[in-house]
Design a protein around this motif. Structure first.
Motif, mmCIF file in Angstrom:
data_model
loop_
_atom_site.group_PDB
_atom_site.id
_atom_site.type_symbol
_atom_site.label_atom_id
_atom_site.label_comp_id
_atom_site.label_asym_id
_atom_site.label_seq_id
_atom_site.Cartn_x
_atom_site.Cartn_y
_atom_site.Cartn_z
ATOM 1 N N ASP A 387 0.825 -1.212 0.000
ATOM 2 C CA ASP A 387 0.000 0.000 0.000
ATOM 3 C C ASP A 387 0.849 1.247 0.000
ATOM 4 O O ASP A 387 0.540 2.234 -0.688
ATOM 5 C CB ASP A 387 -0.922 -0.012 1.226
ATOM 6 C CG ASP A 387 -1.955 -1.123 1.169
ATOM 7 O OD1 ASP A 387 -2.185 -1.652 0.061
ATOM 8 O OD2 ASP A 387 -2.518 -1.464 2.240
ATOM 9 N N GLU A 388 1.959 1.177 0.792
ATOM 10 C CA GLU A 388 2.855 2.336 0.839
ATOM 11 C C GLU A 388 3.504 2.578 -0.518
ATOM 12 O O GLU A 388 3.594 3.731 -0.987
ATOM 13 C CB GLU A 388 3.925 2.109 1.913
ATOM 14 C CG GLU A 388 4.835 3.296 2.114
ATOM 15 C CD GLU A 388 5.839 3.048 3.228
ATOM 16 O OE1 GLU A 388 6.688 3.904 3.444
ATOM 17 O OE2 GLU A 388 5.752 1.974 3.872
ATOM 18 N N ALA A 389 3.956 1.470 -1.179
ATOM 19 C CA ALA A 389 4.556 1.609 -2.505
ATOM 20 C C ALA A 389 3.541 2.142 -3.499
ATOM 21 O O ALA A 389 3.852 2.997 -4.346
ATOM 22 C CB ALA A 389 5.110 0.272 -2.969
ATOM 23 N N ALA A 390 2.319 1.615 -3.395
ATOM 24 C CA ALA A 390 1.270 2.089 -4.298
ATOM 25 C C ALA A 390 0.983 3.562 -4.084
ATOM 26 O O ALA A 390 0.773 4.320 -5.040
ATOM 27 C CB ALA A 390 0.005 1.260 -4.114
ATOM 28 N N MET A 391 0.987 3.953 -2.816
ATOM 29 C CA MET A 391 0.758 5.362 -2.513
ATOM 30 C C MET A 391 1.881 6.229 -3.037
ATOM 31 O O MET A 391 1.660 7.339 -3.549
ATOM 32 C CB MET A 391 0.607 5.549 -1.004
ATOM 33 C CG MET A 391 -0.669 4.939 -0.427
ATOM 34 S SD MET A 391 -0.767 5.096 1.363
ATOM 35 C CE MET A 391 -0.836 6.889 1.486
#
Length: 474
Positions: A387-391
């Motif tokens: 999720d952090e990478a996607a964000m």
């Protein structure tokens, strides 16, 4: 270790049973005397009824005979007597109905605490034998007292009333020690058949304190006797190679069989006891008392249920009966205690086994749960990173959308200082100042500060080059 404490308990029954019977006996005798008085009064009324009717008929006949001939011709003797005695018959009928009501409320004689007759042949005392003895003794006392008052000049009704209150049929009565001991045995063992109970405050106080103490002593002696007997039996089984009979379900079944056989012994003795006491008067099988009834008595006694439908009647118990009936009953309690102990051990072992299995299952569940929780944690962490990478990617995409676009051009193939090295430039078409900067791409080991090229603002872009505002280089 077993027999002596049991005999001590029996001695305790004699001691406190005698004390209780001494306290309850006078009240019992007074009650029996009152029953006789009520009985005498009832049949005295019957005699008066007969006298009233006889006098009524005699008077009516005399009255009819004394009447004139004309009346006799009009009314027959039968009709006249029937009418004349109507009042007497109504009075008698009312009195008889009242006697029936009183008879329904009457209680029986009791000889639980006192004995008033002993059969010399059997040594026992049946209730009806004692009742007859008390009744005839009371009549003798009544006649003697009544005659004495009449000789003193008192009228018959007055002498009768005085004799009723003073007559006593308990001249031959004495404390029923065996009956009291039997009752105390039912207190100590908590059987409580319910066939009798203390009626005086003194007797109840004795049961309150000494009865509770007797129960404590009974529990202690039974626990000790059971432990000793169980140790002896288990040790013998181990010596002869029957160790299986000392533990588990086999041991519980063994003591259950012993208990059932011992109750059969108690039932047999009770049946023989009843036959010895009542066999000379009735046939027990015709009366309906069979061996299965005796076994029922043994069961409700050993288990201390004590329904009270079968019990040892206090008035029939002899002192010598107290040395075998209670003893075999106490042994029944010991055997029952051993059976319950083996059964409880079996139950506890089963519970421990189930608990161990449950504990292992719980431990396995905990391990699996920990692993699952760790997997869930790792999955959550990985998902968080994703999720952090996607964000981050989304943020970069949003920043790219907000920033002006840049274009890369490869301006290669140019010559500088007659060398074959290629020159690459990056120029920026964004912003108000369109600048172009570049670097000379020569051998990295030969690169120097002069290799860096810098040009002014971009003027125009062509297919084969670019031009600047401040230079003609392209």
């Amino acid at each position: 270790s077993i027999l002596i404490p049991m005999l001590g308990l029996i001695g305790l029954c004699f001691l406190f049973g005698y004390g209780l019977a001494s306290l309850e006996g006078p009240g019992e005798l007074e009650s029996n005397n009152q029953l006789i008085v009520d009985y005498i009064e009832k049949y005295r009324k019957v005699d008066n009824f007969l006298t009233t009717i006889e006098r009524g008929y005699d008077g009516c006949i005399r009255q009819y005979l004394s009447s004139d001939e004309e009346y006799k011709q009009r009314v027959g003797l039968e009709d006249f007597v029937s009418y004349c005695t109507q009042t007497a018959k109504t009075t008698v009928r009312k009195e008889v109905e009242q006697m029936k009501l009183e008879e329904g409320e009457a209680t029986e004689f009791s000889f639980d605490w006192m004995k008033c007759y002993v059969n010399e042949e059997t040594g026992s005392s049946m209730t009806w034998e004692q009742r007859a003895n008390v009744y005839f003794k009371w009549l003798d006392s009544y006649e003697a007292i009544k005659t004495g008052y009449m000789n003193e000049g008192k009228s018959e009704p007055e002498a009768h009333n005085l004799a009723l209150t003073e007559a006593d049929g308990s001249e031959d009565c004495f404390v029923n020690v065996a009956g009291g001991a039997t009752f105390w045995f039912t207190i100590m063992t908590t059987i409580g058949y319910g066939n009798t109970a203390p009626a005086t405050n003194e007797g109840r106080l004795l049961v309150y304190f000494m009865g509770f103490l007797s129960i404590l002593l009974f529990s202690a002696v039974m626990g000790h006797a059971g432990s000793v007997l169980l140790t002896i039996v288990d040790d013998w089984f181990n010596r002869v190679g029957l160790k299986r009979l000392t533990q588990g379900i086999v041991a519980a079944i063994f003591w259950l069989i012993v208990l059932l056989l011992w109750m059969l012994l108690i039932a047999t003795i009770y049946w023989l006891y009843a036959k010895g006491h009542f066999g000379q008067y009735i046939k027990l099988d015709e009366y309906g008392f069979l061996l299965d009834d005796a076994y029922w008595y043994a069961f409700i006694s050993v288990t201390t249920i004590g329904f009270g439908d079968y019990y040892l009647a206090h008035d029939t118990v002899r002192p010598r009966d107290m040395f075998y009936n209670p003893l075999i009953m106490l042994m029944g309690f010991v055997i029952l205690a051993n059976f319950l102990l083996k059964f409880s051990e079996l139950f506890i072992d089963s519970m421990k086994s189930n608990a161990a299995t449950l504990d292992n299952n719980m431990k396995s569940l905990v391990v699996v749960t920990d692993q699952n929780q760790h997997s869930i944690y790792m999955a959550r962490e990985l998902q968080a990173l994703r999720d952090e990478a996607a964000m981050e990617e989304q943020k970069e995409e949003e920043e790219k959308k907000d920033m002006p676009q840049s274009t890369m051009y490869d301006l290669s193939g140019r010559e500088k200082n007659n060398n074959d090295s290629k020159v690459s430039f990056m120029y920026d078409l964004s912003g108000s100042q369109k600048n172009i900067t570049g670097s000379f791409k020569n051998d990295p080991s030969e690169a120097n500060d002069q290799d860096d090229l810098s040009y002014g603002p971009l003027h125009e872009v062509h297919e084969d080059g670019v031009s600047f505002d401040n230079t003609d280089q392209s």
